[in-house]
Design a protein around this motif. Sequence first.
Motif, short mmCIF file in Angstrom:
data_model
loop_
_atom_site.label_atom_id
_atom_site.label_comp_id
_atom_site.label_asym_id
_atom_site.label_seq_id
_atom_site.Cartn_x
_atom_site.Cartn_y
_atom_site.Cartn_z
N GLY A 143 30.42 -67.25 -22.35
CA GLY A 143 30.08 -66.95 -20.97
C GLY A 143 31.13 -67.41 -19.98
O GLY A 143 30.80 -67.72 -18.82
N LYS A 144 32.38 -67.41 -20.39
CA LYS A 144 33.46 -67.90 -19.53
C LYS A 144 34.15 -66.76 -18.78
O LYS A 144 34.12 -65.60 -19.20
CB LYS A 144 34.51 -68.64 -20.38
N THR A 145 34.80 -67.12 -17.70
CA THR A 145 35.61 -66.18 -16.94
C THR A 145 36.94 -65.96 -17.65
O THR A 145 37.55 -66.90 -18.16
CB THR A 145 35.88 -66.72 -15.52
N LEU A 146 37.39 -64.71 -17.69
CA LEU A 146 38.71 -64.38 -18.22
C LEU A 146 39.47 -63.61 -17.14
O LEU A 146 39.01 -62.56 -16.69
CB LEU A 146 38.62 -63.54 -19.49
N ILE A 147 40.59 -64.17 -16.72
CA ILE A 147 41.44 -63.53 -15.70
C ILE A 147 42.67 -62.95 -16.40
O ILE A 147 43.44 -63.69 -17.02
CB ILE A 147 41.85 -64.52 -14.61
N ILE A 148 42.84 -61.64 -16.32
CA ILE A 148 44.02 -60.97 -16.87
C ILE A 148 45.01 -60.74 -15.75
O ILE A 148 44.70 -60.07 -14.75
CB ILE A 148 43.65 -59.61 -17.51
N LEU A 149 46.19 -61.30 -15.88
CA LEU A 149 47.27 -61.06 -14.93
C LEU A 149 48.05 -59.87 -15.45
O LEU A 149 48.80 -59.96 -16.41
CB LEU A 149 48.15 -62.31 -14.80
N ASP A 150 47.87 -58.73 -14.81
CA ASP A 150 48.37 -57.48 -15.37
C ASP A 150 49.89 -57.37 -15.25
O ASP A 150 50.52 -57.98 -14.37
CB ASP A 150 47.71 -56.29 -14.68
N ARG A 151 50.45 -56.57 -16.15
CA ARG A 151 51.88 -56.26 -16.16
C ARG A 151 52.05 -54.77 -16.44
O ARG A 151 51.18 -54.15 -17.06
CB ARG A 151 52.60 -57.07 -17.26
N PRO A 152 53.15 -54.17 -16.02
CA PRO A 152 53.38 -52.75 -16.31
C PRO A 152 53.45 -52.48 -17.80
O PRO A 152 53.91 -53.33 -18.57
CB PRO A 152 54.74 -52.47 -15.64
N ASN A 153 52.98 -51.31 -18.20
CA ASN A 153 53.26 -50.85 -19.55
C ASN A 153 54.71 -50.41 -19.58
O ASN A 153 55.10 -49.51 -18.84
CB ASN A 153 52.33 -49.68 -19.92
N PRO A 154 55.56 -51.03 -20.42
CA PRO A 154 56.99 -50.71 -20.39
C PRO A 154 57.32 -49.30 -20.85
O PRO A 154 58.40 -48.79 -20.57
CB PRO A 154 57.61 -51.75 -21.32
N LEU A 155 56.35 -48.64 -21.54
CA LEU A 155 56.55 -47.25 -21.98
C LEU A 155 55.91 -46.26 -21.01
O LEU A 155 55.72 -45.10 -21.35
CB LEU A 155 55.96 -47.05 -23.38
#
Length: 396
Positions: free
Chosen positions: A132-144
């Motif tokens: 039940g934890k928070t997950l923060i995704i720091l997004d990055r461009p897809n290089p393709l």
Amino acid sequence: MESVSLGVDEFLKKEIPDSQSSWGLVTSDACKTSRGSMVRMELLQHGYNIKYLFSPEHGLSSKGIDGAWQPDQIDPLTRLPVYSLYGNRLKPMQEILRELDGVIFDLPDIGVRFYTYIWTMSLVMESCDASGKTLIILDRPNPLSGQLNLAEGPMLDEKNLSSFLGRWSIPIRHNLTIGELAKFWKKERNLSNLNLKVIPCTGWKRSMYLEDTGLPFYPPSPAITQMETILTYPALCFLEGTNLNEGRGTDLPFRQFGAPWLDSSKFMEILKDYSFPGVNFKAVSFLPKSGRYAKKYCHGAQMIISNRSDYRPIQTGIKLIALLNLHYPNHFEWADYPTLVNETGARHIDLLLGNTDLVMKIEQDPKSLIKEAGEWSSVEKWEEKVSGFLTDEYKD
């Protein structure tokens, strides 16, 4: 044109840290801000209470040997404990998560199914859902790029071939960012207890490859040494499952390939008889320092991308291995590729391609397959399937 700002850049600009909250951070030395600062140092300096670090395959340094067990350690930069997620465990321990308010995830992706960082993310998602934890995704461009019309399969046969090279059914080239994959999997895998937050990039559009972003390139793993390798890796990684050297142990891993039993000149003549849109080949000979055929001269070709719009890396890779089997039936063989997650290395080519019927087709009828590679790599319904999880800011 608006400059590209990474998810971590936006997070540092807009979010106000709560000093009472404790976080784990999944990261490596390849994770830097757009200005080149180490992400973990920036988060700490901005007041985030990072209690533990978690590292993926290749370790915190991002230089660990491919497929090799990575140890827990103390980070020499921050003095924080580092728990390897490619060593004694593949996902965070619940007893550690109980000490945290959540996990921050920031790893670069290459944009293909068999690059393991997205599967580390999938296990972190499951662990955070369970606790039940928070997950923060720091997004990055897809290089393709994020051009979904360029996605290529086959889709993974999840029932028979799920592994750490592909746990869940997606194309080989998926054209999503890690944040979009996370949103898709949260719904698809019914991770209803997961508090997922994705911090998008700004300035990046779906049409953009990494080289269009103006962002610096940092090797995400030891064999992805140059920006150009990101384009050739999806095609030549299949050679890991064969008895050719895929360029490991040389200055051009995944950009050249060969074997002692190949004749470069004759092979170039063979290649001329086939169509490889967007690709040129150059005859090469090389002496690998390590890897398959270490300290033995190999002969083959270097792959050069001449037009990335026409280039289809998965079709190219499928056609290459079919062509090699067709013209060198007395030499070409499948090969094992032992790793931490596949100790015997058996069926490596099956796990890479994700489809045993395709492997059988390469073995039994390579001539027809060369003509049919486009059909085998087609994923017509993928764009429709993920349309509800795309980030609005990324539209061209």
